[in-house]
Enzyme design. Structure first.
Site, PDB file in Angstrom:
ATOM      1  N   ASP A 111      24.043  68.462  56.508  1.00 28.95           N
ATOM      2  CA  ASP A 111      24.132  69.373  55.357  1.00 28.95           C
ATOM      3  C   ASP A 111      24.359  70.788  55.891  1.00 28.95           C
ATOM      4  O   ASP A 111      24.933  70.947  56.967  1.00 28.95           O
ATOM      5  CB  ASP A 111      22.866  69.240  54.493  1.00 28.95           C
ATOM      6  N   HIS A 144      27.712  71.336  56.718  1.00 29.04           N
ATOM      7  CA  HIS A 144      28.352  71.899  55.531  1.00 29.04           C
ATOM      8  C   HIS A 144      28.563  73.405  55.648  1.00 29.04           C
ATOM      9  O   HIS A 144      28.845  74.073  54.666  1.00 29.04           O
ATOM     10  CB  HIS A 144      27.533  71.565  54.271  1.00 29.04           C
TER      11      HIS A 144
END
Ligand code: NAG
Ligand code: NAG
Length: 400
Positions: free
Chosen positions: A223, A246
């Protein structure tokens, strides 16, 4: 480097003190260190002794060459001494079975609460063994019995004058390090490692905190490498290698109509490798307050899906959020000396709110090419105002 570090630390923590001991080795509190026996009680007892030591600075030592299994634990402060060390040289592992959390708070593994002057370091590893949690996560596969909450590996709550350095933080079930309600923190020389497809495994998430410096970290997670929440200011992020992951994200801000205050956030000299986003700001519709005084400077992007993105229509399930009038006001955001390659044609997306546009946006020397051969990159820009100076590619149509 590590040698010098070791010498300095033994001088600092061991030799100076007279009287009662200020080094608390968990082996002296009954830890087995075989990775199988439950060493939680030894950790709790060693911590209690460390925290109430009046000479020091006291240091709790987790020795090298051993693996310690620890179930969810709160390391509670305040402590007696103004400075407290936790020297992690060995490996600390979480239980690998979510059943160990039945009946207790599933969002926690190691929590450090209300400790001032805490310094966690030592060259060792903290391993969340998150594999079983990822398998049952609802994030990518919503099925009966799936779970949304999994343990954060390390949570610092209300910890001021915090230092965390020289550790590997591996396979957290959810966020690796959560910094909440804390002032003045320095995180450096950390390595975060979890698979690119592990759900919700942010590297560092910061919430309700101020005066944080994060530098010289490698972050490979599933993430955000770093994410910044609703009430955060004075954050410096430098020399981060991010990816897979991310990207570095401000937000998501303003979920459920909350009022946010985010300012003075500066990210520089960082590199993104194959991440889904690079420099991202995302807000929910309906939020209030502001995100301002933000900069992304001197960064490289390599094959990043969305190198520069502002999304003021963020929604965890696309299309499921209704349109709303309020929005977090984004202003004074600088993008300077950014270069590299974009996986998709839209290298720059400024999708700002129609009712509360982005203002004072500044672009200076930004060059983003396609990583897919002969395709040119493009910018999407709506409801954003400001100026572009120096060479900008792709050109940003709505900026003067
Ligand atoms: C970005 O990449 C270029 C070329 O590889 C390199 O010279 C520069 O130092 C990099 N910038 C950063 C911030 O690492
Ligand atoms: C911008 O946001 C709108 C509203 O959610 C969405 O429909 C559109 O696809 C977005 N555009 C881009 C380029 O992301």
């Amino acid at each position: 480097m590590m040698l010098i570090f070791g010498l300095v630390s033994s001088l600092e923590v061991g030799v100076v003190s007279a009287g009662p001991p200020s080094v608390f080795n968990i082996l002296d509190f009954g830890a087995a260190g075989d990775g199988v026996a439950d060493d939680t009680e030894a950790f709790s007892k060693a911590w209690a002794a460390t925290c109430k030591a009046s000479t020091g600075p006291p240091s709790m030592v987790v020795p090298k060459g051993k693996t310690f299994l620890v179930t969810p634990t709160i390391f509670q402060g305040p402590c007696k001494f103004h400075k407290v060390y936790i020297q992690i040289e060995g490996t600390v592992v979480a239980p690998n079975n979510p059943n160990k959390w039945s009946g207790i708070d599933a969002s926690l593994w190691l929590q450090f609460d209300s400790i001032s002057g805490l310094d966690v370091r030592g060259g060792g590893e903290i391993n969340g063994q998150g594999q079983s949690w990822w398998k049952q996560s609802c994030r990518y596969n919503s099925k009966p019995g799936c779970t949304w909450t999994a343990p954060t590996a390390i949570k610092f709550n209300n910890c001021h004058e915090l230092r965390v350095s020289n550790l590997r933080i591996v396979d957290s079930a959810q966020t690796h390090v959560l910094l909440i309600a804390s002032q003045t923190a320095h995180l450096f020389n950390l390595k975060f490692v979890s698979p690119g497809d592990s759900p919700n495994t942010d590297g560092v998430h910061i919430q309700n905190s101020q005066h944080v410096l994060i530098e010289d970290c490698t972050m490979q997670t599933g993430d955000d490498c770093i994410s910044i929440g609703d009430h955060v200011s004075d954050i410096q992020v430098k020399r981060i290698a991010c990816g897979p992951g991310h990207g570095i994200s401000i937000g998501s801000l303003g979920r459920g109509g909350t009022e946010v205050s985010v300012e003075d956030i500066h990210i520089s000299y960082s590199n993104f490798f194959g991440t889904t986003n690079g420099a991202r700001i995302k807000t929910w519709q309906g939020g209030r307050g502001f995100a301002r005084g933000i900069s992304f400077e001197h960064c490289n992007f390599t094959d990043v899906e969305n190198p520069i993105i502002i999304d003021q229509y963020y929604c965890d399930i696309r299309g499921k959020c209704k349109s709303e009038k309020n929005a977090v006001q984004i202003s004074d955001v600088t993008y300077a000396d950014l270069q590299g390659t974009s996986k998709y044609p839209f290298a720059i997306t400024l999708n700002c709110s129609e009712s509360v546009p982005c203002t004072s946006m500044k672009f200076n020397s930004v060059n983003l090419l396609s990583s897919r051969g002969n395709v040119d990159t493009k910018a999407f820009c709506i409801n954003a105002h400001g100026e572009a100076t120096g060479y900008i590619h792709p050109a940003i149509p709505c900026l003067g």
